[in-house]
Structure formats: C-alpha cells, structure tokens
Write a protein that holds these residues in place. Structure first.
Motif, PDB file in Angstrom:
ATOM      1  N   PRO A   1      -0.395  14.537   3.235  1.00 49.12           N
ATOM      2  CA  PRO A   1      -1.281  15.357   2.393  1.00 49.12           C
ATOM      3  C   PRO A   1      -1.913  14.580   1.233  1.00 49.12           C
ATOM      4  CG  PRO A   1       1.037  15.948   2.081  1.00 49.12           C
ATOM      5  CD  PRO A   1       0.979  15.043   3.267  1.00 49.12           C
ATOM      6  N   GLY A   2      -1.279  13.510   0.810  1.00 51.42           N
ATOM      7  CA  GLY A   2      -1.812  12.764  -0.334  1.00 51.42           C
ATOM      8  C   GLY A   2      -2.644  11.561   0.072  1.00 51.42           C
ATOM      9  N   TYR A   3      -3.007  11.469   1.349  1.00 54.17           N
ATOM     10  CA  TYR A   3      -3.719  10.281   1.816  1.00 54.17           C
ATOM     11  C   TYR A   3      -4.862  10.681   2.722  1.00 54.17           C
ATOM     12  CZ  TYR A   3      -4.624   5.777   3.999  1.00 54.17           C
ATOM     13  OH  TYR A   3      -5.231   4.635   4.452  1.00 54.17           O
TER      14      TYR A   3
ATOM     15  N   ILE B   1      -1.492   4.172   7.774  1.00 48.63           N
ATOM     16  CA  ILE B   1      -1.826   3.786   6.399  1.00 48.63           C
ATOM     17  C   ILE B   1      -2.283   2.328   6.354  1.00 48.63           C
ATOM     18  CG2 ILE B   1      -0.856   3.422   4.083  1.00 48.63           C
ATOM     19  CD1 ILE B   1       0.998   5.856   4.681  1.00 48.63           C
TER      20      ILE B   1
ATOM     21  N   LYS C   1       0.860  -1.186   0.000  1.00 51.14           N
ATOM     22  CA  LYS C   1       0.000   0.000   0.000  1.00 51.14           C
ATOM     23  C   LYS C   1       0.900   1.240   0.000  1.00 51.14           C
ATOM     24  CE  LYS C   1      -3.908   2.157   2.309  1.00 51.14           C
ATOM     25  NZ  LYS C   1      -4.794   2.135   3.479  1.00 51.14           N
ATOM     26  N   HIS C   2       1.977   1.154   0.763  1.00 52.90           N
ATOM     27  CA  HIS C   2       2.975   2.212   0.738  1.00 52.90           C
ATOM     28  C   HIS C   2       4.263   1.654   1.334  1.00 52.90           C
ATOM     29  CE1 HIS C   2       4.317   6.228   0.118  1.00 52.90           C
ATOM     30  NE2 HIS C   2       4.625   6.432   1.372  1.00 52.90           N
ATOM     31  N   SER C   3       5.382   2.340   1.086  1.00 51.24           N
ATOM     32  CA  SER C   3       6.633   1.919   1.707  1.00 51.24           C
ATOM     33  C   SER C   3       7.485   3.131   2.042  1.00 51.24           C
ATOM     34  CB  SER C   3       7.402   0.959   0.778  1.00 51.24           C
ATOM     35  OG  SER C   3       7.566   1.525  -0.497  1.00 51.24           O
ATOM     36  N   PHE C   4       8.355   2.929   3.020  1.00 51.89           N
ATOM     37  CA  PHE C   4       9.267   3.981   3.451  1.00 51.89           C
ATOM     38  C   PHE C   4      10.687   3.424   3.464  1.00 51.89           C
ATOM     39  CE2 PHE C   4       5.240   4.907   5.592  1.00 51.89           C
ATOM     40  CZ  PHE C   4       5.067   6.266   5.339  1.00 51.89           C
TER      41      PHE C   4
ATOM     42  N   LYS D   1       3.201   6.697  10.690  1.00 57.11           N
ATOM     43  CA  LYS D   1       2.508   6.787   9.395  1.00 57.11           C
ATOM     44  C   LYS D   1       2.194   5.395   8.850  1.00 57.11           C
ATOM     45  CE  LYS D   1       4.190  11.291   7.906  1.00 57.11           C
ATOM     46  NZ  LYS D   1       5.323  12.029   7.325  1.00 57.11           N
TER      47      LYS D   1
ATOM     48  N   TYR E   1       7.854   7.577  10.601  1.00 59.59           N
ATOM     49  CA  TYR E   1       7.499   6.596   9.567  1.00 59.59           C
ATOM     50  C   TYR E   1       6.688   5.443  10.163  1.00 59.59           C
ATOM     51  CZ  TYR E   1      10.484   8.686   5.925  1.00 59.59           C
ATOM     52  OH  TYR E   1      11.026   9.502   4.976  1.00 59.59           O
TER      53      TYR E   1
END
Lengths: 559, 184
Positions: free
Chosen positions: A178-180, A144, A123-126, A140, A137
């Motif tokens: 801001p994008g989620y 997420i 879904k997302h990665s850091f 977040k 992180y």
C-alpha cells in the motif's frame, strides 16, 4: 515444503537464472535447497564480489541481479555492493542468512544486524519472522527492486526459519504494497509546458543520466533529440544512452567532461534533465551552475526533483513514457528550427577550439589515453566495458565512444574501487555471447584479485586490460594539483608480477610496455580463449584533463 | 496554456522555481504499516538527510495494522517538500498529510513537576486552574501538573511556572487529526 525450497521456487518464479554467492553456517539450509535448484549458483571468492557481480549482471542485462551471503561477516561484506547498487539505482536482491531466531539479539556467533546496518542504503529490506513470509517477501523484493527507481532490496532469513515446513503456493499478480506506488505516466500538462519551453528556448541542452538506461529509453531519447537538433550530453552513468558518434553529441559533462558539454550547460537557457540527479560531480559549485538556465526535470523519483537544483518544470514519471509524449507535444508546436542556428555555431566553436586531446609520446611509452583509444579500436567500439574507479575510468568515459546502452558498467555514485572485475564476471554470466572487457586500474584490481579464481573456475571468458601506472592515480593527481605535491601513500610500491599472478590463477597473462606492440597485444588478448589479463604499462604520472576543480564552476575548467 | 499544439508563447523568464522553504512549522501526520523497524527507518531517514525532528509521537490507529506517526518539522530550515518526498520513498509509509493549521485539531500533553513549597503552592494551584490543567500528584515539596492543549498553551504554562522552580518536564509532542467539515 521446506521454506528454503520455497525460496528457490519463488526465485524460479521470478525468472532467476543465475545467483552469485558464498555459503556459510546460517545459510546452510539455503544452500541445501540450492543443491536442487533449477538456476545456477556462481560461487565467488568474496561476498563483495558477489554483490558487484550481481550489479554487473543487472546492468548488462536489465534483469534483477541476485547475491547470497551468510550471516555476520558474509552479510557485512555485501555492504559496499549494496551501497553501490543504491547510489547507482541497480535492480538487485540480496539474500542473507541470519542466525537462529533464539540467538538474535544475543551477540551470537556470526550475528550482525544486517537489516539495521543497511537501512540507509537499501531501497527496502525484509527481515523474515515467519517462514511462510518467504515467498511473499521474495515476490515483493523483486517488484520493488526493478520497478520505479530501481535499487537494492535485502531479505534476511534466520537459519531456523528456512528449515521449517510451510505450505507453498506460487504467488502471482501484483504484490500488495500500500505504501509503494511509483507514478510512471508523467503529468501531461507539465509535459506540454515543457514542450513550449523547449519551443521558446534558443539555447537548449538535453542532459541525460543513468535513468535513461535503467528505463531502456535510449530510443526515446534519440527521438526527442532528433525532433529538433537538440544538443545532448550525458552523465558518467548515462554514457551509451545517446550514441557518441552522433553529431548532436556534446560529450560527457561534469568534472572530467568535455569543455563543449560544460560550457553548453553554462550558457544554456533551458536544460532538460532526464533521469539525472544533479550530482556534485556534475554541478561543481552549485551557486554558479548553469546560471542562465531554467530547468525541466524528468525523473521517476519525485525526491530527486528539486533536491539539488530547483526545477522550474518538474515532471515525475518513467522517462520511457514521458519522452515520447514530450517529443509528440514538441513536434505539434512546429517550432522554427532556425532559432537554434546561433546556438549550434557557438557549440561548433567550442568543439573546434577545445577537442579532447592529450600529448602522445614520441617514443614507445604508452599514454593511458592512447591505451583507451587502442582498446576502442581493438574491440570495434562494441564490447561491454566495465571499469574500476579513478583516472582510467574517466579516460574510458572520454575516449571509449559508447554508442549503445548497457555497454558501460561502472561505479559512478559510490565510486567503488574494485568494481570492475566482479562486474565483468556478472556481465559475462548474463551475456555469454558478448565480448566483456574490464578496464582495470592497478590500485583497484588488487582489491579484488581473488576473483581471478572465480572466472577461472567458471570458465568465464573475461578480459582484463590493466592500465598499470603504479599509483592510485587520481589521488596522486589531486595531491599534485591541490596538495602541493605532498605525495602520501599513492605509490603502489613493488607491484605483483601481474602476468605470473594471472597465470597462477589459470589465466593467460600478457605484458605490454611498448606502443608499437599495443594493438597486437590487445588483439591477441581478445582472441585467446578463456580469461586473459593484459598488463599495460602506461605513463605513471599522467593527469586526467580537462577538469573542473572540486568546488569550482564549469567555466573555470582547467587542462 | 496547456493545450496540445497551440502556439501561444511561454516566456522562459517567467518560469519560477520554488526553493521549498515555507518559513513555518509543519505538522506531518503519517500513516505507516505497524511493523518492527518502521520507526527506525523514519528516524534514520531524518538523520541521514540532515533533517531535524522537533517533536515525534507514535501510536495505534483505528486499524490495528496501521500506526500513526505525528511529527513536527521546521519549514524555515528544511524544505518540507523534500522531507515529505523522502518519507514517501519508505515502502512502509502509506500516507503523509501535511496538516493545514486552520483545518487541524492538534493537541499535546505535558507533565510538569514544580517546586511547591508553602509560599508558592497557592500560586501554582491558581495557574493550574487558569490553564484548566490537573494536579495529578502532590508531595510536601512539589506538585505534578498535567496540561493538555495546543503547543502554545503548554509553552505558556511552562513560562509561568518556570520561575517557581521547574523540577522536571515531560511533553508528548503533538498529535493531530483533521477537523471535521461543518455539516451542510
């Protein structure tokens, strides 16, 4: 504070109680911090199992599952589990060690670009580039992973950065992303139109998926169904979202669903899809899927709406919030319930004509369906059941009548063989007071049998009921039906002596190869303390029916 | 029709679903976080979902933390709605604007190196003037021209010079910005 310790503090702040993993070179600082951590680390025997255990933990409890692995092969071993969590929307956080920053890009020892490799399946990665980012992180990543449509989030931490000192301050409040911003409420105008469509529908079906379970919205689904005798079917992932014993239950739909469910979809004039995504295992031939129906599609992920089947009434939102509004709006319309009488007569007709059935043996041979029925009885229908992938999974879906959510943990989207045992381990860690039974296939179980050691070492009281047919049964079935019986590489050959194998790991092993002894064997397996493997020899070449052949339409079901 | 509890009818037959194909080229303007890997995520998404990017331009914005990605996609082949919704799922993508052609100023820049021997040199120079382009490099055998304008203008310049021997062409892909509203 050392960054690795700040990581543990951050995990603690997120309410983490257990993580699963295996240490390695690049994660040495992380494991040094775990030495003092207040949560428990469950050491598994292969990183893939750490990932599936985290999934099982998340699916059973609704909490975020966490897995650790080292860089390179440790991280790549997680990939299957990450892809699995992505396909089935499982809230998970994967934390990998990475090689030192000065080695990144040099093909260093145990270096793999895991953020790059996993980009399409997270879904997302850091990727941590500054140790001070770590607490932020993690905060977040959890947000997420569990909000919106849940899914896997990866945090990759270079070894040198996790050893550095940072100023740690606990983070509170919503993370800045801001994008989620998932939309959860659902557009009330659309909901009203959907309610009217329902009120004007004569042949409605509620088609619910795993999203209902993820949203903890089973109660809300029941309320909607109860507002007017709406027939309900669930996907493989949605089983348990609606109680199977209920009289409005049509059974599972899709490739191995009931005829009643599939024929209802075929003849419906309005289908309300709730947290479901019109997978090809549901639709069969897309151009002939539910040809008479209009679609209301409720999903928290806007990209799912009209992805495979164009929606007439799209509703983006959390089903837990949307369903009560829809129920309320529908009730306010006071629709005449008798318009559904004819539809129910039709459905009852299918039910009578096409119940799920199999031909039981007259001797002691155990039919696999019989095994699931026996398992349903032995567990009182109330165990947490995990499964692998294949025929046994479909039989479990058909014959174990799930009455509650989070009782059926399986790999639906990715179809990962070997999911069952590690998922059972994760589920048992999350829910120690629940009966956890893995219904395994022999082809699947051998892929992860090292995890017997994990259960034994951690005193985890999991039961494995092995449906042993000596084959990759589903592939064998397809070769029989669609490939001219040209059987290739589907026999398991000389299987291990499963009882001895289990015993070698410190488990109790029980063999059962006769029908009369099955109930007793299950009872004794469930009553024996500690992990137990029950090896049940079943008919080797039984086929799973009914079935929509791949690429065919629902009304062309066979078997 | 959407009042709560009213009994007005809704005929199911009147409900329509869109297939998402618009039949025209779309120019999408994305504001994204300026971080490593963001472009890889966007490009990866397109290849994974089988979407084709026609042009792509990336650059900074007035805010150093934010970059702008401008890309064009064929809405006759790909459902634009699905493309934008998938892009929105990327956490680093902050905003997406599907630019409306009549409310957008869009420009592209291109460099053309064209065969320019003595016998056609004059004609190339004439095209350059007609298109309000600039000669930015010259040698005995070739002329390099910089053209700025709409994609259509650059396409037609290309058509004009190609018969003379187009040695090399480099195009930036469009960048775009919303047209200011007329002062009232």
């Amino acid at each position: 504070m050392r960054a690795a310790d700040a990581l543990c503090e951050a995990l603690n702040a997120e309410g983490v109680k257990h993580v699963f993993g295996i240490p390695g070179g690049a994660s040495l600082p992380l494991y040094d911090a775990l030495y003092d951590a207040s949560f428990e680390h469950v050491q598994v025997r292969h990183e893939q199992a750490a990932g599936h255990a985290a999934e099982g933990y998340a699916k059973a409890s609704g909490k975020v599952g966490v897995a650790f692995a080292t860089s390179g092969p440790g991280a790549t071993n997680l990939v299957t589990a990450i892809a699995d969590a992505h396909m089935d929307s499982v809230p998970t956080v994967f934390i990998t060690g990475q090689v030192r920053t000065d080695l990144i890009g040099t093909d260093g020892f145990q270096e793999a670009d895991v953020t790059g490799i996993t980009m399409p399946i997270v879904k997302h990665s850091f990727l941590v580039t500054d140790p001070a980012q770590i607490p932020d992180y993690i905060h977040k990543a959890f947000h997420i992973a569990k909000s919106g449509r849940p899914g896997p989030v990866l945090v990759d931490i270079p070894q040198d950065l996790s050893r550095m000192e940072i100023d740690y301050e606990p983070i509170t409040g919503a993370p800045k992303l801001p994008g989620y911003q998932p939309n959860t409420e659902g557009n009330i105008k659309q909901i009203r139109i959907a309610a009217k469509a329902l009120a004007n529908s004569r042949r409605p079906v509620l088609y619910a998926g795993g999203g209902v379970i993820n949203a903890d919205a089973s109660e809300e689904l029941r309320e909607l169904a109860a507002s007017d005798r709406f027939p309900v079917t669930c996907t493989l992932m949605g089983l348990g979202a609606f109680p199977a014993p209920d009289e409005q239950w049509l059974g599972m739909l899709g490739m191995h669903g009931t005829r009643t469910a599939n024929y209802s979809m075929d003849e419906a004039d309005l289908i309300v899809a709730i947290g479901a995504r019109f997978d090809d295992r549901i639709t069969g031939k897309l151009s002939e899927f539910a040809p008479r129906a209009k679609f209301v599609h409720i999903d928290i992920d806007p990209a799912e709406i009209s992805k495979n089947v164009p929606a007439h009434i799209p509703i983006v939102g959390d089903v837990k919030k949307v369903l009560p509004k829809l129920t309320g709006e529908y009730r306010a319309l006071a629709a005449d319930s008798s318009r559904l009488d004819e539809w129910w007569r039709r459905i009852e007709g299918w039910r009578e004509q096409y119940p799920l059935h199999y031909e039981d043996t007259t001797d002691q041979e155990i039919k696999p369906q019989r095994m699931v029925e026996e398992m349903y009885r032995a567990t009182g229908g109330d165990a947490i059941i995990t499964s692998d992938v294949g025929q046994h999974q479909m039989w479990a879906a058909q014959y174990y009548h799930f009455a509650k959510p989070r009782r059926w943990l399986n790999s639906g989207g990715l179809g990962t063989m070997g999911f069952g045992l590690p998922a059972a381990i994760g589920a048992k860690v999350a829910m120690p007071d629940e009966q956890v039974v893995c219904l395994a296939g022999d082809g699947s179980l051998i892929m992860v049998c090292q995890e017997f050691a994990t259960a034994a070492a951690n005193d985890l009281d999991v039961k494995v009921f092995l449906m042993n047919n000596g084959h990759f049964g589903m592939v064998r079935q397809w070769q029989e039906l669609f490939w001219d019986e040209r059987y290739k590489s589907v026999e398991m050959g000389p299987s291990p002596d499963w009882v001895k194998l289990a015993e070698a790991f410190g488990w109790t092993g029980i063999l059962c190869d006769s029908k009369d002894e099955l109930a007793g064997a299950m009872k004794s397996a469930l009553e024996t303390e500690g992990p137990v493997l029950l090896d049940v020899r079943v008919t080797p070449n039984e086929n799973c029916y009914p079935m929509i052949p791949a690429g065919a339409a629902a009304r062309d079901m066979v078997g | 029709m959407a009042e709560s509890g009213t009994q007005d009818l809704l005929d199911l037959d009147e409900l329509r679903a869109e297939n998402g194909l618009t039949g025209r080229r779309h120019l999408l303007s994305l504001l994204v976080e300026n971080r490593p890997g963001v472009l890889a995520r966007i490009a990866g998404l397109f290849s994974r979902r089988g979407f084709n990017i026609d042009t792509l331009a990336v650059g900074p914005t007035e805010d150093p933390d934010i970059s702008r990605v401008t890309l064009t996609v064929d809405g006759a082949v790909h459902p634009i709605d699905q493309v934008t919704k998938q892009l929105h799922k990327l956490v680093n993508v902050i905003k997406i604007r599907d630019m409306e052609p009549d409310k957008t100023v869009a420009r592209e820049m291109a460099l053309f190196r064209i065969n320019a021997a003595a016998d056609n040199r004059a004609e190339i120079i004439e095209f350059t003037q007609i298109f309000r382009a600039h000669i930015v490099d010259v040698s005995r055998r070739s002329i390099t021209v910089e053209v700025t304008g709409t994609t259509e203008k650059i396409d037609s310049f290309e058509r004009m010079v190609r018969p003379h021997g187009l040695i090399e062409m480099a195009r930036t892909g469009e960048v775009a910005i919303v047209r200011a509203r007329p002062e009232s």
